[in-house]
Scaffold this motif. Structure first.
Motif, short mmCIF file in Angstrom:
data_model
loop_
_atom_site.label_atom_id
_atom_site.label_comp_id
_atom_site.label_asym_id
_atom_site.label_seq_id
_atom_site.Cartn_x
_atom_site.Cartn_y
_atom_site.Cartn_z
N THR A 98 -8.63 -39.78 6.64
CA THR A 98 -7.31 -39.31 6.20
C THR A 98 -7.22 -37.81 6.45
OG1 THR A 98 -5.80 -39.31 4.31
CG2 THR A 98 -8.13 -38.99 3.82
N ASN A 99 -6.40 -37.09 5.71
CA ASN A 99 -6.17 -35.65 5.94
C ASN A 99 -7.40 -34.84 5.55
OD1 ASN A 99 -2.95 -35.44 6.35
ND2 ASN A 99 -3.45 -37.04 4.88
N CYS A 100 -8.14 -34.37 6.54
CA CYS A 100 -9.39 -33.65 6.29
C CYS A 100 -9.17 -32.14 6.16
CB CYS A 100 -10.39 -33.91 7.41
SG CYS A 100 -10.97 -35.62 7.47
N TYR A 143 -12.49 -33.95 1.96
CA TYR A 143 -13.32 -32.81 2.37
C TYR A 143 -14.17 -33.18 3.57
CZ TYR A 143 -16.29 -28.67 1.88
OH TYR A 143 -16.98 -27.50 2.10
N SER A 144 -14.38 -32.23 4.47
CA SER A 144 -15.04 -32.50 5.74
C SER A 144 -16.45 -33.07 5.58
CB SER A 144 -15.10 -31.22 6.59
OG SER A 144 -15.74 -30.18 5.88
N GLU A 145 -17.21 -32.62 4.58
CA GLU A 145 -18.57 -33.14 4.40
C GLU A 145 -18.54 -34.60 3.95
OE1 GLU A 145 -22.66 -31.98 2.00
OE2 GLU A 145 -21.23 -30.42 2.54
N ASP A 146 -17.57 -34.97 3.11
CA ASP A 146 -17.41 -36.37 2.73
C ASP A 146 -17.08 -37.21 3.96
OD1 ASP A 146 -17.88 -36.17 -0.04
OD2 ASP A 146 -15.84 -35.47 -0.39
N HIS A 217 -18.62 -43.12 -0.95
CA HIS A 217 -17.98 -42.47 -2.08
C HIS A 217 -17.85 -41.00 -1.75
CE1 HIS A 217 -22.28 -41.66 -2.79
NE2 HIS A 217 -21.85 -40.56 -3.41
N VAL A 218 -16.97 -40.32 -2.46
CA VAL A 218 -16.76 -38.90 -2.19
C VAL A 218 -17.52 -38.06 -3.21
CG1 VAL A 218 -14.53 -39.24 -1.08
CG2 VAL A 218 -14.60 -38.89 -3.53
N ASP A 219 -18.09 -36.98 -2.72
CA ASP A 219 -18.82 -36.03 -3.59
C ASP A 219 -18.01 -34.77 -3.84
OD1 ASP A 219 -21.04 -37.65 -3.90
OD2 ASP A 219 -22.08 -36.83 -2.16
N PHE A 220 -17.18 -34.36 -2.89
CA PHE A 220 -16.50 -33.07 -2.99
C PHE A 220 -14.99 -33.21 -3.11
CE2 PHE A 220 -20.45 -32.41 -0.68
CZ PHE A 220 -21.00 -31.35 -1.36
#
Length: 222
Positions: A98-100, A143-146, A217-220
């Motif tokens: 999605t929107n990063c 977020y880009s790292e996720d 899952h997302v961390d940030f």
């Protein structure tokens, strides 16, 4: 796909041999000339419902007019992968982020995505920050790292030929994002009521498949 997108906007045709790659910097130059985001990222709109986008629904109907060429190019890329799999046995998985946003983003007030474009305007000293369009438009920001971790999980755990959405599964309004950034930079936020659309657009992905099959899952992201 991105070079063809730029060529269409600039009014010329381009043909590149299959095994002769152009550098990212060359493509970025053409995208910039065409007034397109040099990151190659585009905004995708459902335009039909506010329901979360499932992986197998994204090819239903035509891409939204606001993203017709970019959306068509992405679809064609996915079809090329499927063709290579069926004809030559290529193993692949597809991810649809999605929107990063995040480090290394394109901070350009005219050609960037929402968050980086607002940051660029605030860094340039805009005060008050004038928000145009519908402030209630909702987007899923990742977020880009996720995003990167989700792509790695897809390569490690995804099933060949499958498509996986990458997002948070939740949305924030453009107004909420702008308010947060203005608070950080100590600026005033003003709404341009003359440019508000009649109805807010909601863009969110269904994350159940990626959660169940990839353990994503997302961390940030929030």
């Amino acid at each position: 796909a991105h070079l063809g997108w730029a060529a269409k906007k600039l009014g010329y045709r381009v043909a590149v041999p299959v095994f002769e790659a152009l550098s990212e910097s060359q493509i970025a130059v053409e995208l910039k000339k065409a007034g397109l985001p040099i990151s190659g990222k585009v905004r995708l709109y459902d335009g039909r419902t506010g329901e979360p986008f499932k992986e197998d629904e994204a090819l239903d109907g035509q891409p939204h007019q606001s993203d017709f060429y970019g959306g068509s190019a992405k679809r064609f890329g996915e079809l090329l992968c499927k063709a290579a799999h069926e004809q030559h046995g290529l193993d692949f998985v597809i991810t649809r982020p999605t929107n990063c946003f995040g480090p290394g983003d394109t901070f350009d007030s005219k050609n960037s995505m929402v968050i980086s474009a607002l940051i660029a305007r605030l860094v340039a000293g805009e005060n008050p920050l004038v928000l145009t369009g519908n402030p209630d438009t909702q987007r899923d920001f990742l977020y880009s790292e996720d995003c990167a971790r989700g792509m790695i999980l897809a390569m490690q755990c995804g099933r060949t030929g499958e498509i996986y959405n990458l997002g948070t599964g939740t949305t924030r309004t453009i107004c909420q994002v702008a308010e947060c950034l203005c608070e950080i930079y100590g600026r005033e936020l003003v709404m341009d009521a003359s440019s508000v659309e009649l109805a807010p657009a909601v863009r969110v992905m269904d994350m159940r498949k990626s959660i169940l099959e990839l353990g994503f899952h997302v961390d940030f992201s929030t």
